[in-house]
Design a protein around this motif. Structure first.
Motif, PDB file in Angstrom:
ATOM      1  N   GLN A   1      -3.013   2.729  -3.230  1.00  0.00           N
ATOM      2  CA  GLN A   1      -1.882   1.820  -3.028  1.00  0.00           C
ATOM      3  C   GLN A   1      -0.934   2.375  -1.980  1.00  0.00           C
ATOM      4  O   GLN A   1      -0.222   1.624  -1.339  1.00  0.00           O
ATOM      5  CB  GLN A   1      -1.127   1.650  -4.339  1.00  0.00           C
ATOM      6  CG  GLN A   1      -2.067   1.338  -5.472  1.00  0.00           C
ATOM      7  CD  GLN A   1      -1.487   0.382  -6.445  1.00  0.00           C
ATOM      8  OE1 GLN A   1      -0.310   0.449  -6.716  1.00  0.00           O
ATOM      9  NE2 GLN A   1      -2.307  -0.497  -6.965  1.00  0.00           N
ATOM     10  N   THR A   2      -0.911   3.712  -1.874  1.00  0.00           N
ATOM     11  CA  THR A   2       0.019   4.344  -0.940  1.00  0.00           C
ATOM     12  C   THR A   2      -0.716   5.409  -0.123  1.00  0.00           C
ATOM     13  O   THR A   2      -1.640   6.050  -0.625  1.00  0.00           O
ATOM     14  CB  THR A   2       1.170   5.042  -1.709  1.00  0.00           C
ATOM     15  OG1 THR A   2       0.589   5.907  -2.672  1.00  0.00           O
ATOM     16  CG2 THR A   2       2.089   4.046  -2.384  1.00  0.00           C
TER      17      THR A   2
ATOM     18  N   ALA B   1      -3.070  -0.002   6.566  1.00  0.00           N
ATOM     19  CA  ALA B   1      -2.135  -1.110   6.313  1.00  0.00           C
ATOM     20  C   ALA B   1      -2.903  -2.428   6.193  1.00  0.00           C
ATOM     21  O   ALA B   1      -2.581  -3.266   5.348  1.00  0.00           O
ATOM     22  CB  ALA B   1      -1.099  -1.183   7.435  1.00  0.00           C
TER      23      ALA B   1
ATOM     24  N   ILE C   1      -2.585  -1.176   1.988  1.00  0.00           N
ATOM     25  CA  ILE C   1      -2.039   0.078   1.458  1.00  0.00           C
ATOM     26  C   ILE C   1      -0.664   0.344   2.087  1.00  0.00           C
ATOM     27  O   ILE C   1      -0.500   0.244   3.305  1.00  0.00           O
ATOM     28  CB  ILE C   1      -3.005   1.242   1.764  1.00  0.00           C
ATOM     29  CG1 ILE C   1      -4.359   0.963   1.098  1.00  0.00           C
ATOM     30  CG2 ILE C   1      -2.427   2.577   1.322  1.00  0.00           C
ATOM     31  CD1 ILE C   1      -5.482   1.875   1.541  1.00  0.00           C
ATOM     32  N   GLN C   2       0.312   0.663   1.252  1.00  0.00           N
ATOM     33  CA  GLN C   2       1.660   0.981   1.739  1.00  0.00           C
ATOM     34  C   GLN C   2       1.587   2.326   2.462  1.00  0.00           C
ATOM     35  O   GLN C   2       1.395   3.370   1.841  1.00  0.00           O
ATOM     36  CB  GLN C   2       2.626   1.031   0.539  1.00  0.00           C
ATOM     37  CG  GLN C   2       4.035   1.455   0.857  1.00  0.00           C
ATOM     38  CD  GLN C   2       4.680   0.549   1.895  1.00  0.00           C
ATOM     39  OE1 GLN C   2       4.687  -0.664   1.738  1.00  0.00           O
ATOM     40  NE2 GLN C   2       5.178   1.139   2.976  1.00  0.00           N
ATOM     41  N   THR C   3       1.719   2.284   3.802  1.00  0.00           N
ATOM     42  CA  THR C   3       1.417   3.478   4.595  1.00  0.00           C
ATOM     43  C   THR C   3       2.658   3.991   5.331  1.00  0.00           C
ATOM     44  O   THR C   3       3.423   3.199   5.887  1.00  0.00           O
ATOM     45  CB  THR C   3       0.314   3.133   5.631  1.00  0.00           C
ATOM     46  OG1 THR C   3      -0.821   2.625   4.917  1.00  0.00           O
ATOM     47  CG2 THR C   3      -0.096   4.342   6.446  1.00  0.00           C
ATOM     48  N   THR C   4       2.828   5.307   5.328  1.00  0.00           N
ATOM     49  CA  THR C   4       3.941   5.940   6.045  1.00  0.00           C
ATOM     50  C   THR C   4       3.375   6.946   7.038  1.00  0.00           C
ATOM     51  O   THR C   4       2.539   7.771   6.662  1.00  0.00           O
ATOM     52  CB  THR C   4       4.864   6.697   5.065  1.00  0.00           C
ATOM     53  OG1 THR C   4       5.294   5.788   4.059  1.00  0.00           O
ATOM     54  CG2 THR C   4       6.081   7.277   5.779  1.00  0.00           C
TER      55      THR C   4
ATOM     56  N   GLY D   1       3.806  -3.423   8.372  1.00  0.00           N
ATOM     57  CA  GLY D   1       4.272  -2.861   7.099  1.00  0.00           C
ATOM     58  C   GLY D   1       4.189  -1.352   7.054  1.00  0.00           C
ATOM     59  O   GLY D   1       4.400  -0.743   6.008  1.00  0.00           O
ATOM     60  N   VAL D   2       3.872  -0.712   8.215  1.00  0.00           N
ATOM     61  CA  VAL D   2       3.790   0.759   8.238  1.00  0.00           C
ATOM     62  C   VAL D   2       5.177   1.320   8.501  1.00  0.00           C
ATOM     63  O   VAL D   2       5.841   0.931   9.467  1.00  0.00           O
ATOM     64  CB  VAL D   2       2.827   1.248   9.344  1.00  0.00           C
ATOM     65  CG1 VAL D   2       2.831   2.775   9.421  1.00  0.00           C
ATOM     66  CG2 VAL D   2       1.414   0.728   9.096  1.00  0.00           C
ATOM     67  N   GLN D   3       5.608   2.238   7.638  1.00  0.00           N
ATOM     68  CA  GLN D   3       6.908   2.886   7.836  1.00  0.00           C
ATOM     69  C   GLN D   3       6.698   4.113   8.731  1.00  0.00           C
ATOM     70  O   GLN D   3       5.725   4.857   8.546  1.00  0.00           O
ATOM     71  CB  GLN D   3       7.443   3.312   6.475  1.00  0.00           C
ATOM     72  CG  GLN D   3       8.907   3.685   6.499  1.00  0.00           C
ATOM     73  CD  GLN D   3       9.305   4.537   5.302  1.00  0.00           C
ATOM     74  OE1 GLN D   3       8.554   4.699   4.349  1.00  0.00           O
ATOM     75  NE2 GLN D   3      10.505   5.110   5.390  1.00  0.00           N
TER      76      GLN D   3
END
Ligand code: FAD
Length: 548
Positions: free
Chosen positions: A148-149, A167, A171-174, A202-204
């Motif tokens: 998920q991350t 992403a 998947i919440q991606t940083t 949505g990528v931080q």
């Protein structure tokens, strides 16, 4: 003649295939440390992201196909661990750990690089993987199935391509990047747009920050702690924070390398040892624009070097030297494409070259045809000779061809105004009658001839409070966002107000702005005719929005 090749992927196999085409009788042995020869490294991020659904597609050849097509003796799971340059032999460690010796007439080294492993506690967590091999991609693909991350350490090419893929899988991606912005080879105003494009996916992006530690968890995500104190849960971590050349065994054998272990070669790929050549990610080369000597880790130059080194050894009379690389490169980020060629601002500033930068914001084709997509282009050129030194672009369609045309122009030694003369294909779905590349030539010609004096977003803070800033857009556009302290005089009104402006500003310089630079340039002509000294914001406020 017996060739021994170290590394069975891009450089090693390009060399081996060309050597075979030139010499049917040569003995060619290729040692590959990993289990697969000839795989597409460049495809790995697209496997992780799901664009390439079948892992087997990445495997371009097997030892068997390479033997039947090219009569190559490819030995996978065999690592070359030593070289005796006097005896002309290499030591090889096989899959069972046994050591053998292989003789050579010519040794070609293309061992590539491995992921750098910064001293981050927790980096050996099973959730952390580099993205350099098929096995890395397989493991990341498996982890991504349930993740998920994700945290990506390093916002270079591989990090961005991996983040894009993750992403896209939801998947919440940083991305955590130690430098001031992602993709350090790009200038800030282009790199910031990459960050924007990542944001749209949505990528931080956390820039100017390091990963301090990773706390592995048996159940649930690892906890990644950053130097600014942030804690980010991660079901998987991609390690893409630089590379290390895989050259330790060769340096130990006396091959000359720089302090980081990159092998030094001449213009034919020769090392300091007789009959030992090297290429690819493990070597440094003198770059074309500034002459800086550094690694240029790209597939095109590596494949080319494989061919040219084989030519030099087997057909020296017709051989071409390795060209000095421009570092032309490209990547996709969501709907955007970013590309670059030649030197960036930091490299030029570090050299003695006096250069000028121009920015444009064209569309890929005429706006009268629906579907035109904007792009930002920038170009650096020599302030005196106009010689093109570098270019970068970001946008939708058509960025790739503009940067490739400019890369060709740099290779041909063209000056920036020569871009005016290029006859480029035009029809409304593809371009404009003034192609963005021609247009860069027009702007450069105006600058070099002294008709247009640009000013830049990074000068804004130093202008001082009494600087005169005039924005020539209309009032609604101005009100939607403008430079602090700017006055709005729409272009249509500037002509009649020019004398008044002259009275007001006297000998002071007027700093003009608009959206892209085109109308401010007309405004500069009006003010100059009225005796006012005027400069034009390079690329207009669109560049400012990209820069800050
Ligand atoms: P490699 O292709 O890495 O091959 C080196 C091989 O040598 C490895 O398989 C290794 O196992 C083997 N080896 C190392 N040491 C030994 C030893 N002692 N004995 C035996 N074998 C050994 N470039 C682009 O231009 N565009 C792209 O889009 C792009 N995307 C990429 C994406 C990823 C994920 C990666 C990793 C790279 C990408 N690149 C891209 C870079 C490009 O793949 C490399 O520049 C190119 O592969 C370098 O070729 P090479 O032969 O030097 O090294």
């Amino acid at each position: 003649m017996k060739f021994v090749v170290v590394g069975g992927v891009a450089g090693g196999l390009s060399f081996a295939a060309r050597a075979r085409r030139l010499d049917e009788t040569a003995e060619i042995v290729v040692f590959e440390k990993g289990p697969y020869p000839s795989f597409s490294n460049c495809g790995l991020p697209y496997y992780v992201g799901g664009d390439i659904p079948d892992r087997e597609t990445l495997l371009l050849n097997t030892p068997e196909t390479l033997h039947s097509k090219l009569n190559l003796d490819v030995r996978v799971n065999h690592e070359v661990t030593g070289v005796d340059a006097k005896a002309k032999t290499v030591t090889v460690t096989g899959p069972d750990g046994s050591k053998t010796t292989e003789s050579y007439d010519v040794l070609v080294l293309s061992p590539g690089a491995t992921a750098a492993r910064p001293p981050i506690p927790g980096l050996d967590s099973p959730k952390v993987h580099a993205l350099r091999t098929v096995d890395d991609a397989t493991r990341l693909g498996e982890l991504a199935g349930d993740a998920q991350t994700a945290v990506v350490i390093g916002g270079g090419f591989i990090g961005i391509e991996a983040a894009e893929g993750l992403a896209k899988r939801g998947i919440q991606t940083t991305i955590v990047e130690g430098s001031a912005h992602v993709m350090p080879p790009l200038d800030k105003e282009v790199a910031n747009m990459v960050t924007g494009a990542l944001g749209s996916l949505g990528v931080q992006v956390v820039a100017a920050t390091q990963v301090k530690s990773i706390a592995p968890a048996a159940d649930g995500p690892d906890l990644v702690t950053l130097s600014d104190g942030q804690e980010i849960p991660a079901d998987l971590v991609v390690l893409s924070a630089g590379v290390k050349p895989a050259t330790a065994a060769f340096v130990e054998a006396g091959i000359e390398a720089d302090e980081r272990g990159y092998i030094k070669i001449d213009e034919h790929g020769r090392t300091n040892l007789p009959d030992v050549y090297a290429l690819g990610d493990a070597v440094t080369q003198e770059t074309a624009v500034t002459g800086a000597v550094r690694p240029v880790a790209l597939a095109g130059p590596t494949n080319r070097a494989g061919r040219l080194i084989a030519d030099f050894i087997l057909d020296p009379e017709n051989a071409r030297p390795l060209p000095k690389p421009l570092g032309t490169s490209i990547f996709r980020v969501g709907q955007m494409t970013a590309a670059m060629t030649g030197a960036n601002r930091a490299e030029l500033e570090a050299s003695d070259i006096d250069f000028v930068t121009i920015h444009t914001h064209p569309t890929d084709h005429g706006t009268f045809l629906p579907g035109a997509q904007p792009m930002q282009l920038l170009m650096h050129f020599d302030a005196k000779t106009g010689k093109i030194l570098g270019a970068q672009g970001i946008g939708g369609n058509g960025v790739d061809k503009r940067i490739d045309v400019i890369a060709t122009a740099i290779r041909a030694g063209l000056a920036a105004p020569d871009l005016i003369d290029l006859d480029l294909a035009y029809s409304p779905p593809y371009s404009s009658a003034k192609d963005p590349v021609n247009f860069l030539g027009y702007v450069a010609d105006n600058v070099l001839s002294g008709r247009l004096e640009p000013w830049y977003p990074w000068e804004f803070e130093e202008l001082g409070e009494d600087a005169v800033l005039i924005d020539v857009r209309n009032h609604p556009e101005f009100n939607a966002g403008h430079l602090r302290g700017a006055e709005c005089i729409p272009l249509g009104e500037l002509r009649e107000q020019a004398a008044e402006v002259k009275t007001k500003v006297g000998e002071k310089t007027v700093y003009l702005s608009d959206d892209t630079g085109a109308n401010a340039w007309i405004g500069a002509g009006i003010l100059t005719a009225a005796g006012v000294s005027a400069k034009v914001l390079s690329g207009g406020v669109n560049t400012v929005f990209a820069y800050y």
